[in-house]
Design a protein around this motif. Sequence first.
Motif, PDB file in Angstrom:
ATOM      1  N   LEU A  81      15.352  14.853  12.202  1.00  0.00           N
ATOM      2  CA  LEU A  81      16.012  16.132  12.033  1.00  0.00           C
ATOM      3  C   LEU A  81      15.482  16.671  10.685  1.00  0.00           C
ATOM      4  O   LEU A  81      15.525  15.986   9.826  1.00  0.00           O
ATOM      5  N   VAL A  82      15.131  17.970  11.099  1.00  0.00           N
ATOM      6  CA  VAL A  82      14.442  18.508  10.012  1.00  0.00           C
ATOM      7  C   VAL A  82      14.962  19.880   9.668  1.00  0.00           C
ATOM      8  O   VAL A  82      15.392  20.765  10.581  1.00  0.00           O
ATOM      9  N   LYS A  83      15.031  20.137   8.382  1.00  0.00           N
ATOM     10  CA  LYS A  83      15.391  21.637   7.831  1.00  0.00           C
ATOM     11  C   LYS A  83      13.928  22.012   7.383  1.00  0.00           C
ATOM     12  O   LYS A  83      13.682  21.625   6.086  1.00  0.00           O
ATOM     13  N   ALA A  84      13.448  23.237   7.960  1.00  0.00           N
ATOM     14  CA  ALA A  84      12.214  23.607   7.489  1.00  0.00           C
ATOM     15  C   ALA A  84      12.529  24.488   6.271  1.00  0.00           C
ATOM     16  O   ALA A  84      13.533  25.120   6.015  1.00  0.00           O
ATOM     17  N   GLN A  85      11.380  24.783   5.523  1.00  0.00           N
ATOM     18  CA  GLN A  85      11.404  25.648   4.560  1.00  0.00           C
ATOM     19  C   GLN A  85      10.814  27.111   5.065  1.00  0.00           C
ATOM     20  O   GLN A  85       9.819  27.093   5.436  1.00  0.00           O
ATOM     21  N   MET A  86      11.659  28.220   5.095  1.00  0.00           N
ATOM     22  CA  MET A  86      11.364  29.189   5.718  1.00  0.00           C
ATOM     23  C   MET A  86      11.155  30.193   4.767  1.00  0.00           C
ATOM     24  O   MET A  86      10.531  31.368   5.072  1.00  0.00           O
ATOM     25  N   ASP A  87      11.170  29.966   3.307  1.00  0.00           N
ATOM     26  CA  ASP A  87      10.804  30.745   2.300  1.00  0.00           C
ATOM     27  C   ASP A  87       9.184  30.554   2.158  1.00  0.00           C
ATOM     28  O   ASP A  87       8.538  29.585   2.468  1.00  0.00           O
ATOM     29  N   ALA A 112       0.743  -1.226   0.076  1.00  0.00           N
ATOM     30  CA  ALA A 112       0.010   0.121  -0.097  1.00  0.00           C
ATOM     31  C   ALA A 112       0.992   1.132   0.174  1.00  0.00           C
ATOM     32  O   ALA A 112       0.409   2.159  -0.486  1.00  0.00           O
ATOM     33  N   THR A 113       2.078   1.277   0.421  1.00  0.00           N
ATOM     34  CA  THR A 113       2.855   2.358   0.598  1.00  0.00           C
ATOM     35  C   THR A 113       4.213   2.511  -0.273  1.00  0.00           C
ATOM     36  O   THR A 113       4.924   3.460  -0.200  1.00  0.00           O
ATOM     37  N   GLN A 114       4.547   1.493  -0.942  1.00  0.00           N
ATOM     38  CA  GLN A 114       5.734   1.384  -1.507  1.00  0.00           C
ATOM     39  C   GLN A 114       5.831   2.517  -2.703  1.00  0.00           C
ATOM     40  O   GLN A 114       6.981   3.196  -2.569  1.00  0.00           O
ATOM     41  N   ASP A 115       4.884   2.799  -3.355  1.00  0.00           N
ATOM     42  CA  ASP A 115       5.192   4.165  -4.029  1.00  0.00           C
ATOM     43  C   ASP A 115       5.460   5.308  -3.560  1.00  0.00           C
ATOM     44  O   ASP A 115       6.001   6.070  -4.185  1.00  0.00           O
ATOM     45  N   ARG A 116       4.761   5.501  -2.476  1.00  0.00           N
ATOM     46  CA  ARG A 116       4.961   6.842  -1.539  1.00  0.00           C
ATOM     47  C   ARG A 116       6.219   6.926  -1.240  1.00  0.00           C
ATOM     48  O   ARG A 116       6.903   7.939  -1.178  1.00  0.00           O
ATOM     49  N   PHE A 117       6.888   5.812  -0.441  1.00  0.00           N
ATOM     50  CA  PHE A 117       8.049   5.872  -0.039  1.00  0.00           C
ATOM     51  C   PHE A 117       9.133   6.022  -1.246  1.00  0.00           C
ATOM     52  O   PHE A 117      10.202   6.800  -1.033  1.00  0.00           O
ATOM     53  N   GLU A 118       8.988   5.430  -2.303  1.00  0.00           N
ATOM     54  CA  GLU A 118      10.027   5.322  -3.012  1.00  0.00           C
ATOM     55  C   GLU A 118       9.921   6.767  -3.727  1.00  0.00           C
ATOM     56  O   GLU A 118      10.867   7.399  -4.460  1.00  0.00           O
ATOM     57  N   ALA A 119       8.734   7.381  -4.019  1.00  0.00           N
ATOM     58  CA  ALA A 119       8.750   8.495  -4.383  1.00  0.00           C
ATOM     59  C   ALA A 119       9.305   9.846  -3.969  1.00  0.00           C
ATOM     60  O   ALA A 119       9.978  10.610  -4.336  1.00  0.00           O
ATOM     61  N   SER A 120       9.566   9.414  -2.514  1.00  0.00           N
ATOM     62  CA  SER A 120      10.190  10.380  -1.546  1.00  0.00           C
ATOM     63  C   SER A 120      11.777  10.136  -1.632  1.00  0.00           C
ATOM     64  O   SER A 120      12.560  10.584  -0.813  1.00  0.00           O
ATOM     65  N   GLY A 121      12.256   9.128  -2.441  1.00  0.00           N
ATOM     66  CA  GLY A 121      13.735   8.880  -2.430  1.00  0.00           C
ATOM     67  C   GLY A 121      14.055   7.912  -1.434  1.00  0.00           C
ATOM     68  O   GLY A 121      15.172   7.602  -1.135  1.00  0.00           O
ATOM     69  N   ASN A 122      13.203   7.163  -0.707  1.00  0.00           N
ATOM     70  CA  ASN A 122      13.685   6.134   0.433  1.00  0.00           C
ATOM     71  C   ASN A 122      13.542   4.740  -0.202  1.00  0.00           C
ATOM     72  O   ASN A 122      12.917   4.338  -1.017  1.00  0.00           O
ATOM     73  N   ALA A 157      14.655  19.382   3.833  1.00  0.00           N
ATOM     74  CA  ALA A 157      15.683  18.382   4.047  1.00  0.00           C
ATOM     75  C   ALA A 157      15.173  17.601   5.431  1.00  0.00           C
ATOM     76  O   ALA A 157      14.582  18.481   6.470  1.00  0.00           O
ATOM     77  N   THR A 158      15.024  16.133   5.453  1.00  0.00           N
ATOM     78  CA  THR A 158      14.907  15.454   6.640  1.00  0.00           C
ATOM     79  C   THR A 158      15.432  14.188   6.468  1.00  0.00           C
ATOM     80  O   THR A 158      15.724  13.526   5.618  1.00  0.00           O
ATOM     81  N   PHE A 159      15.834  13.590   7.819  1.00  0.00           N
ATOM     82  CA  PHE A 159      15.877  12.104   7.901  1.00  0.00           C
ATOM     83  C   PHE A 159      15.633  11.668   9.199  1.00  0.00           C
ATOM     84  O   PHE A 159      15.541  12.281  10.212  1.00  0.00           O
ATOM     85  N   SER A 160      15.204  10.406   9.518  1.00  0.00           N
ATOM     86  CA  SER A 160      14.582   9.837  10.525  1.00  0.00           C
ATOM     87  C   SER A 160      15.013   8.462  10.421  1.00  0.00           C
ATOM     88  O   SER A 160      15.104   7.746   9.617  1.00  0.00           O
ATOM     89  N   PHE A 161      15.166   8.028  11.761  1.00  0.00           N
ATOM     90  CA  PHE A 161      15.669   6.464  12.057  1.00  0.00           C
ATOM     91  C   PHE A 161      15.298   6.086  13.455  1.00  0.00           C
ATOM     92  O   PHE A 161      15.045   6.812  14.311  1.00  0.00           O
ATOM     93  N   PRO A 162      14.693   5.094  13.588  1.00  0.00           N
ATOM     94  CA  PRO A 162      14.347   4.427  14.969  1.00  0.00           C
ATOM     95  C   PRO A 162      15.350   4.108  15.872  1.00  0.00           C
ATOM     96  O   PRO A 162      16.475   3.389  15.378  1.00  0.00           O
ATOM     97  N   THR A 163      15.096   4.285  16.822  1.00  0.00           N
ATOM     98  CA  THR A 163      16.211   3.841  18.059  1.00  0.00           C
ATOM     99  C   THR A 163      15.461   3.053  19.416  1.00  0.00           C
ATOM    100  O   THR A 163      14.225   3.311  19.301  1.00  0.00           O
ATOM    101  N   GLN A 164      16.284   2.611  20.133  1.00  0.00           N
ATOM    102  CA  GLN A 164      15.428   1.997  21.281  1.00  0.00           C
ATOM    103  C   GLN A 164      16.613   2.445  22.605  1.00  0.00           C
ATOM    104  O   GLN A 164      17.577   2.494  22.413  1.00  0.00           O
ATOM    105  N   ARG A 165      15.732   2.911  23.589  1.00  0.00           N
ATOM    106  CA  ARG A 165      16.466   3.685  24.801  1.00  0.00           C
ATOM    107  C   ARG A 165      17.367   2.626  25.568  1.00  0.00           C
ATOM    108  O   ARG A 165      16.898   1.688  25.542  1.00  0.00           O
TER     109      ARG A 165
END
Length: 209
Positions: free
Chosen positions: A72-78, A40-50, A171-179
């Motif tokens: 981590l996020v670089k927001a669009q300020m323009d 259900a989500t493959q196309d959406r993920f690949e369209a985002s370059g993931n 720009a952004t990147f995310s990754f899962p962690t466990q405490r």
Amino acid sequence: MMAVAVIWGSALALYLLFRLWYDNWSGPLKADEIDSFIDATQDRFEASGNNVSVLRAFLEADDGREFIMLNLVKAQMDDVKDPVTGQMVQGLSLLQRYSKRFMPVLFRNGGHPVMVGRKVGGYIDAWNTEGDPGWTIFGLMRYRSRRDMVKLVMDPTFKEGHPDKMLGTLATFSFPTQRVLSLYLGPRVSSAIVIALGAAIAHIIWLSV
């Protein structure tokens, strides 16, 4: 004594209800759930370059435990074109609108922010990594389970808000962690303290009547 039993019994019931919501009682993801989600989500993920294989590996290694997603996020300020109104607005405002959609869905699926903050300086210590693209904010988001992350991504409210995220983020990147180590009290402990404190105050009031 009956009143005391009611006070502390209610406190215990309230805490148990909290744990029913906060903890994962469904175990790890099953293979058919993973296949259905990826389809259900493959196309959406690949369209985002993931790389969807990274997502699949994470889901297939599900241990049923909670995890913390580092964002981590670089927001669009323009200014960008608002997809709803067609007006030009600051991209950051669309990111904030996305967050207002995202948070209720996150809470509904047993998640919550752990910490959110803004960047106040460049890289102090870094090697063998890409240069700082100009990160704006960071977020640590607690997910009750990997299944709940799947539910969130599939939620119609989340999907409707996704264009705001794309327009509001450079720009952004995310990754899962466990405490491994934390000096902060988690909600399991802090909620128990608050509920017990409330019950103790109610007990004292009853004794003073």
